[in-house]
Design an enzyme around this catalytic site. Sequence first.
Site, PDB file in Angstrom:
ATOM      1  N   SER A  85      -1.461   5.840  -4.693  1.00 13.61           N
ATOM      2  CA  SER A  85      -0.577   7.001  -4.532  1.00 13.61           C
ATOM      3  C   SER A  85      -0.768   7.686  -3.179  1.00 13.61           C
ATOM      4  CB  SER A  85      -0.849   8.016  -5.653  1.00 13.61           C
ATOM      5  OG  SER A  85      -0.655   7.407  -6.908  1.00 13.61           O
TER       6      SER A  85
HETATM    7  N1  SAM Z   1      -4.317   5.935  -9.537  1.00 11.20           N
HETATM    8  C1  SAM Z   1      -4.041   4.756  -8.774  1.00 11.20           C
HETATM    9  C2  SAM Z   1      -4.829   4.684  -7.497  1.00 11.20           C
HETATM   10  O1  SAM Z   1      -5.622   5.604  -7.215  1.00 11.20           O
HETATM   11  O2  SAM Z   1      -4.693   3.674  -6.814  1.00 11.20           O
HETATM   12  C3  SAM Z   1      -2.574   4.570  -8.486  1.00 11.20           C
HETATM   13  C4  SAM Z   1      -1.872   4.099  -9.678  1.00 11.20           C
HETATM   14  S1  SAM Z   1      -0.331   3.293  -9.497  1.00 11.20           S
HETATM   15  C5  SAM Z   1       0.695   4.526  -8.824  1.00 11.20           C
HETATM   16  C6  SAM Z   1       0.084   3.256 -11.243  1.00 11.20           C
HETATM   17  C7  SAM Z   1      -0.738   2.267 -12.033  1.00 11.20           C
HETATM   18  O3  SAM Z   1      -0.475   2.481 -13.420  1.00 11.20           O
HETATM   19  C8  SAM Z   1      -0.391   0.824 -11.741  1.00 11.20           C
HETATM   20  O4  SAM Z   1      -1.529   0.138 -11.303  1.00 11.20           O
HETATM   21  C9  SAM Z   1       0.101   0.304 -13.096  1.00 11.20           C
HETATM   22  O5  SAM Z   1      -0.230  -1.044 -13.331  1.00 11.20           O
HETATM   23  C10 SAM Z   1      -0.601   1.244 -14.057  1.00 11.20           C
HETATM   24  N2  SAM Z   1      -0.017   1.332 -15.397  1.00 11.20           N
HETATM   25  C11 SAM Z   1       1.289   1.362 -15.755  1.00 11.20           C
HETATM   26  N3  SAM Z   1       1.394   1.472 -17.081  1.00 11.20           N
HETATM   27  C12 SAM Z   1       0.134   1.505 -17.588  1.00 11.20           C
HETATM   28  C13 SAM Z   1      -0.414   1.610 -18.894  1.00 11.20           C
HETATM   29  N4  SAM Z   1       0.339   1.669 -19.993  1.00 11.20           N
HETATM   30  N5  SAM Z   1      -1.764   1.641 -19.033  1.00 11.20           N
HETATM   31  C14 SAM Z   1      -2.562   1.563 -17.941  1.00 11.20           C
HETATM   32  N6  SAM Z   1      -2.106   1.450 -16.688  1.00 11.20           N
HETATM   33  C15 SAM Z   1      -0.772   1.422 -16.509  1.00 11.20           C
END
Ligand code: SAM
Length: 237
Positions: A85
């Site tokens: 992000s």
């Molecule tokens: N917090 C992260 C970082 O510091 O890099 C950025 C996260 S990215 C914007 C969103 C993440 O949420 C993705 O890696 C995606 O695979 C994950 N995601 C989506 N749905 C999810 C779920 N149901 N459970 C866990 N992770 C999930």
Amino acid sequence: MDSSKPQGTDRKTADDDRYVQARHRMIEDIRAMSGIASEYQPAPISEKVLAIMSRVPRHRFVPEDELYSAYYNSPLPIGHGQTISQPYIVALMTDLLAVGKQHSVLEVGTGSGYQAAVLSELAGEVYSIEIVAPLAAQAAKVLGELGYANVEVKAGDGSAGWPEHAPYDGIIVTAAAEHIPQPLLDQLKPGGRLVIPVGGRFDVQNLLLIAKDKEGGFHRHNIEPVRFVPLTGANQN
Ligand code: SAM
């Protein structure tokens, strides 16, 4: 061998030094955006959060080919169609959680592990779930190498929360939910806070702060419009 090139640990130190200035510029960029925003977050992002982000090596959480932009105030691709992000958003969401060393936090969407590293310096324990298993493994590896010992990462569907460690003082969701998963509301402590972007992939998404009061009632605050990759998983159907 070219003796002018630092090797091993020296090389790591030299690289880290090279990134210190870039990190300071990133903090100034966040500071410039902070406090402009919303009804609920009129105050600038706290100096405590900015101090932590001025230490956490974001370049360790991005792929090799993104190293040059590691400290831009923008999201970056991390593979598997996912992103790390924007630093300003990491700062804002961290600040809204308002957690300290006596608190435990659940993060849904580990991604690169960067947000978990920032939380690790603020909270007592951090539990982070990522649905893309190779991302979970890579994040756990980097967090381990950097010594973030109070972070536990697992691969799985975070829309169901992580009941074994519940309830949490803070829950942060770093992917956009179509609606707020009920298990996350259930796993929040009275007095706790949930920070979550809500909205469809092609809609305006809103960053929400949901505060759970001592009696278990919920209070919703709209923070600001955001853009996140979608939250997937069982509790999004
Ligand atoms: N917090 C992260 C970082 O510091 O890099 C950025 C996260 S990215 C914007 C969103 C993440 O949420 C993705 O890696 C995606 O695979 C994950 N995601 C989506 N749905 C999810 C779920 N149901 N459970 C866990 N992770 C999930």
